[in-house]
Design a protein around this motif. Structure first.
Motif, PDB file in Angstrom:
ATOM      1  N   CYS A  57       2.780  12.081  -0.366  1.00 32.55           N
ATOM      2  CA  CYS A  57       2.149  11.777  -1.649  1.00 32.55           C
ATOM      3  C   CYS A  57       0.634  11.969  -1.601  1.00 32.55           C
ATOM      4  O   CYS A  57      -0.027  11.590  -0.624  1.00 32.55           O
ATOM      5  CB  CYS A  57       2.487  10.334  -1.984  1.00 32.55           C
ATOM      6  N   HIS A  59      -1.603  10.406  -2.982  1.00 38.34           N
ATOM      7  CA  HIS A  59      -2.417   9.181  -3.045  1.00 38.34           C
ATOM      8  C   HIS A  59      -2.803   8.697  -1.643  1.00 38.34           C
ATOM      9  O   HIS A  59      -3.976   8.592  -1.319  1.00 38.34           O
ATOM     10  CB  HIS A  59      -1.649   8.091  -3.805  1.00 38.34           C
ATOM     11  N   SER A  60      -1.788   8.416  -0.814  1.00 41.43           N
ATOM     12  CA  SER A  60      -2.082   7.916   0.532  1.00 41.43           C
ATOM     13  C   SER A  60      -1.082   8.420   1.551  1.00 41.43           C
ATOM     14  O   SER A  60      -0.917   7.818   2.603  1.00 41.43           O
ATOM     15  CB  SER A  60      -2.042   6.382   0.553  1.00 41.43           C
ATOM     16  N   GLY A  61      -0.386   9.496   1.218  1.00 39.68           N
ATOM     17  CA  GLY A  61       0.523  10.101   2.192  1.00 39.68           C
ATOM     18  C   GLY A  61       1.915   9.493   2.225  1.00 39.68           C
ATOM     19  O   GLY A  61       2.639   9.660   3.215  1.00 39.68           O
ATOM     20  N   GLY A  62       2.325   8.799   1.182  1.00 40.73           N
ATOM     21  CA  GLY A  62       3.668   8.184   1.152  1.00 40.73           C
ATOM     22  C   GLY A  62       4.781   9.224   1.218  1.00 40.73           C
ATOM     23  O   GLY A  62       4.596  10.377   0.831  1.00 40.73           O
ATOM     24  N   CYS A  80       6.726   7.543  -6.050  1.00 35.32           N
ATOM     25  CA  CYS A  80       6.426   7.335  -4.632  1.00 35.32           C
ATOM     26  C   CYS A  80       6.843   5.918  -4.223  1.00 35.32           C
ATOM     27  O   CYS A  80       6.518   4.955  -4.914  1.00 35.32           O
ATOM     28  CB  CYS A  80       4.933   7.550  -4.377  1.00 35.32           C
ATOM     29  N   TRP A  82       5.720   4.044  -1.955  1.00 33.53           N
ATOM     30  CA  TRP A  82       4.666   3.154  -1.434  1.00 33.53           C
ATOM     31  C   TRP A  82       3.932   2.407  -2.550  1.00 33.53           C
ATOM     32  O   TRP A  82       3.841   1.199  -2.521  1.00 33.53           O
ATOM     33  CB  TRP A  82       3.682   3.950  -0.580  1.00 33.53           C
ATOM     34  N   HIS A  83       3.362   3.104  -3.519  1.00 32.96           N
ATOM     35  CA  HIS A  83       2.591   2.397  -4.565  1.00 32.96           C
ATOM     36  C   HIS A  83       3.034   2.810  -5.969  1.00 32.96           C
ATOM     37  O   HIS A  83       2.300   2.615  -6.929  1.00 32.96           O
ATOM     38  CB  HIS A  83       1.085   2.648  -4.403  1.00 32.96           C
ATOM     39  N   LYS A  84       4.194   3.446  -6.049  1.00 35.69           N
ATOM     40  CA  LYS A  84       4.844   3.747  -7.338  1.00 35.69           C
ATOM     41  C   LYS A  84       4.107   4.764  -8.218  1.00 35.69           C
ATOM     42  O   LYS A  84       4.278   4.737  -9.436  1.00 35.69           O
ATOM     43  CB  LYS A  84       5.106   2.452  -8.146  1.00 35.69           C
ATOM     44  N   TYR A  85       3.293   5.594  -7.630  1.00 34.13           N
ATOM     45  CA  TYR A  85       2.700   6.676  -8.420  1.00 34.13           C
ATOM     46  C   TYR A  85       3.822   7.596  -8.909  1.00 34.13           C
ATOM     47  O   TYR A  85       4.810   7.804  -8.207  1.00 34.13           O
ATOM     48  CB  TYR A  85       1.709   7.481  -7.573  1.00 34.13           C
TER      49      TYR A  85
HETATM   50 FE1  FES Z   1       2.177   7.353  -2.899  1.00 29.19          FE
HETATM   51 FE2  FES Z   1       0.363   5.462  -2.788  1.00 29.19          FE
HETATM   52  S1  FES Z   1       1.038   6.738  -1.207  1.00 29.19           S
HETATM   53  S2  FES Z   1       1.606   6.002  -4.419  1.00 29.19           S
END
Ligand code: FES
Length: 157
Positions: A57, A59-62, A80, A82-85
Protein backbone atom coordinates in the motif's frame (compact mmCIF):
# COMPACT_ATOMS: atom_id res chain seq x y z
CA UNK A 1 25.83 -12.62 -29.75
CA UNK A 2 22.90 -12.34 -27.30
CA UNK A 3 21.55 -15.87 -27.03
CA UNK A 4 19.75 -15.59 -23.70
CA UNK A 5 18.45 -12.04 -24.02
CA UNK A 6 20.77 -10.83 -21.24
CA UNK A 7 22.08 -8.05 -23.45
CA UNK A 8 18.58 -6.72 -24.09
CA UNK A 9 18.01 -3.13 -23.04
CA UNK A 10 17.05 -3.41 -19.31
CA UNK A 11 14.27 -0.85 -19.84
CA UNK A 12 12.72 -3.03 -22.54
CA UNK A 13 13.25 -6.22 -20.54
CA UNK A 14 11.57 -4.74 -17.46
CA UNK A 15 8.40 -4.06 -19.43
CA UNK A 16 8.06 -7.39 -21.17
CA UNK A 17 5.04 -9.52 -20.11
CA UNK A 18 5.71 -12.14 -17.42
CA UNK A 19 3.67 -15.32 -16.98
CA UNK A 20 2.12 -15.38 -13.48
CA UNK A 21 -0.33 -18.28 -13.51
CA UNK A 22 -3.34 -20.03 -14.98
CA UNK A 23 -6.69 -18.37 -15.52
CA UNK A 24 -8.55 -21.32 -13.96
CA UNK A 25 -6.55 -20.92 -10.73
CA UNK A 26 -7.11 -17.19 -10.24
CA UNK A 27 -10.78 -17.57 -11.06
CA UNK A 28 -11.03 -19.92 -8.07
CA UNK A 29 -8.87 -17.96 -5.61
CA UNK A 30 -9.88 -14.51 -6.99
CA UNK A 31 -6.38 -13.19 -6.24
CA UNK A 32 -2.76 -14.17 -6.56
CA UNK A 33 0.62 -12.65 -5.88
CA UNK A 34 3.63 -12.67 -8.16
CA UNK A 35 7.09 -11.21 -8.59
CA UNK A 36 7.35 -9.53 -11.97
CA UNK A 37 10.84 -8.37 -12.92
CA UNK A 38 11.81 -8.05 -9.27
CA UNK A 39 8.62 -6.16 -8.33
CA UNK A 40 5.93 -7.69 -6.10
CA UNK A 41 2.42 -7.36 -7.46
CA UNK A 42 -1.05 -8.61 -6.56
CA UNK A 43 -3.53 -9.67 -9.22
CA UNK A 44 -7.25 -9.60 -8.43
CA UNK A 45 -10.04 -11.27 -10.37
CA UNK A 46 -13.16 -9.28 -9.53
CA UNK A 47 -16.48 -9.23 -11.38
CA UNK A 48 -14.92 -10.97 -14.37
CA UNK A 49 -12.09 -8.44 -14.70
CA UNK A 50 -8.42 -8.69 -13.87
CA UNK A 51 -6.51 -5.96 -12.05
CA UNK A 52 -2.84 -5.89 -11.08
CA UNK A 53 -1.14 -3.39 -8.78
CA UNK A 54 1.88 -3.00 -6.52
CA UNK A 55 1.34 -5.31 -3.58
CA UNK A 56 2.35 -2.86 -0.84
CA UNK A 57 0.00 0.00 0.00
CA UNK A 58 1.18 3.48 -0.91
CA UNK A 59 0.38 4.76 2.59
CA UNK A 60 2.74 2.71 4.77
CA UNK A 61 3.44 -0.48 2.86
CA UNK A 62 0.45 -2.56 4.04
CA UNK A 63 -0.19 -5.96 2.41
CA UNK A 64 -2.96 -5.28 -0.13
CA UNK A 65 -3.29 -8.95 -1.05
CA UNK A 66 -4.82 -9.47 2.42
CA UNK A 67 -7.45 -6.71 2.04
CA UNK A 68 -11.15 -6.95 1.26
CA UNK A 69 -12.72 -5.63 -1.94
CA UNK A 70 -15.67 -3.26 -1.48
CA UNK A 71 -17.49 -0.74 -3.66
CA UNK A 72 -17.25 2.96 -2.76
CA UNK A 73 -19.14 5.47 -4.82
CA UNK A 74 -19.83 2.63 -7.24
CA UNK A 75 -16.12 1.91 -7.72
CA UNK A 76 -14.58 -1.42 -6.65
CA UNK A 77 -11.70 -0.77 -4.24
CA UNK A 78 -9.20 -2.82 -2.29
CA UNK A 79 -9.34 -1.78 1.36
CA UNK A 80 -5.89 -1.93 2.92
CA UNK A 81 -5.98 -4.14 6.03
CA UNK A 82 -3.65 -1.84 8.00
CA UNK A 83 -5.39 1.57 8.08
CA UNK A 84 -8.37 0.99 5.76
CA UNK A 85 -7.30 3.24 2.90
CA UNK A 86 -9.43 2.64 -0.18
CA UNK A 87 -7.73 2.17 -3.55
CA UNK A 88 -9.67 1.77 -6.80
CA UNK A 89 -8.89 -1.49 -8.57
CA UNK A 90 -9.15 0.00 -12.04
CA UNK A 91 -7.01 3.14 -11.66
CA UNK A 92 -5.10 2.98 -8.34
CA UNK A 93 -6.71 6.18 -7.05
CA UNK A 94 -6.87 6.79 -3.33
CA UNK A 95 -10.45 7.63 -2.30
CA UNK A 96 -11.51 9.60 0.74
CA UNK A 97 -14.68 11.19 2.05
CA UNK A 98 -14.88 14.92 2.47
CA UNK A 99 -17.33 17.15 4.29
CA UNK A 100 -17.91 20.77 3.45
CA UNK A 101 -17.09 22.61 6.75
CA UNK A 102 -19.38 25.45 5.68
CA UNK A 103 -22.23 23.01 5.33
CA UNK A 104 -21.84 20.33 8.04
CA UNK A 105 -25.32 19.01 7.35
CA UNK A 106 -24.37 18.02 3.80
CA UNK A 107 -23.67 14.35 3.13
CA UNK A 108 -19.94 13.46 2.95
CA UNK A 109 -18.75 13.14 -0.65
CA UNK A 110 -16.29 10.63 -2.07
CA UNK A 111 -13.25 12.35 -3.58
CA UNK A 112 -10.06 11.17 -5.24
CA UNK A 113 -6.51 11.96 -4.12
CA UNK A 114 -5.35 10.99 -7.63
CA UNK A 115 -3.41 7.89 -8.64
CA UNK A 116 -1.47 6.62 -5.63
CA UNK A 117 -1.01 2.92 -6.34
CA UNK A 118 0.74 1.83 -9.52
CA UNK A 119 -1.49 -0.29 -11.75
CA UNK A 120 0.02 -2.89 -14.08
CA UNK A 121 -1.39 -4.51 -17.20
CA UNK A 122 -2.91 -7.99 -17.18
CA UNK A 123 -3.30 -9.99 -20.37
CA UNK A 124 -4.75 -13.44 -20.85
CA UNK A 125 -3.57 -15.68 -23.63
CA UNK A 126 -4.95 -19.16 -24.07
CA UNK A 127 -5.68 -19.60 -20.35
CA UNK A 128 -2.35 -18.13 -19.22
CA UNK A 129 -2.12 -14.86 -17.33
CA UNK A 130 0.66 -12.37 -17.94
CA UNK A 131 1.51 -9.13 -16.16
CA UNK A 132 3.33 -6.26 -17.84
CA UNK A 133 4.74 -3.65 -15.49
CA UNK A 134 3.52 -0.09 -15.95
CA UNK A 135 5.94 2.20 -17.72
CA UNK A 136 3.91 5.33 -17.03
CA UNK A 137 6.60 7.94 -16.40
CA UNK A 138 4.95 9.68 -13.42
CA UNK A 139 6.19 9.17 -9.88
CA UNK A 140 3.62 7.07 -8.04
CA UNK A 141 3.53 6.93 -4.21
CA UNK A 142 3.51 3.11 -4.19
CA UNK A 143 6.90 3.14 -5.98
CA UNK A 144 8.43 3.97 -2.61
CA UNK A 145 7.66 0.47 -1.27
CA UNK A 146 8.20 -1.30 -4.58
CA UNK A 147 11.73 -0.06 -5.26
CA UNK A 148 14.90 0.93 -3.45
CA UNK A 149 15.59 0.30 0.22
CA UNK A 150 11.99 -0.44 1.18
CA UNK A 151 11.41 -3.13 -1.39
CA UNK A 152 10.56 -6.41 0.30
CA UNK A 153 10.59 -9.51 -1.84
CA UNK A 154 9.30 -12.53 -0.01
CA UNK A 155 11.57 -15.50 -0.34
CA UNK A 156 9.87 -18.55 -1.89
CA UNK A 157 11.80 -20.75 0.60
FE1 FES B 1 -2.35 0.83 3.86
FE2 FES B 1 -1.91 2.43 5.90
S1 FES B 1 -0.59 0.98 5.05
S2 FES B 1 -3.70 2.17 4.79
Amino acid sequence: MDLDGSEQDPEVQEHSPVYVGREEDIKKSERMTAVVHDREVVIFYHKEEYHAMDIRCYHSGGPLHLGEIEDFDGRPCIVCPWHKYKITLATGEGLYQSINPRDPSAKPKWCSKGVKQRIHKVTVDNGSIYVTLSNEPFKCDSDFYATGDFKVIRSPF
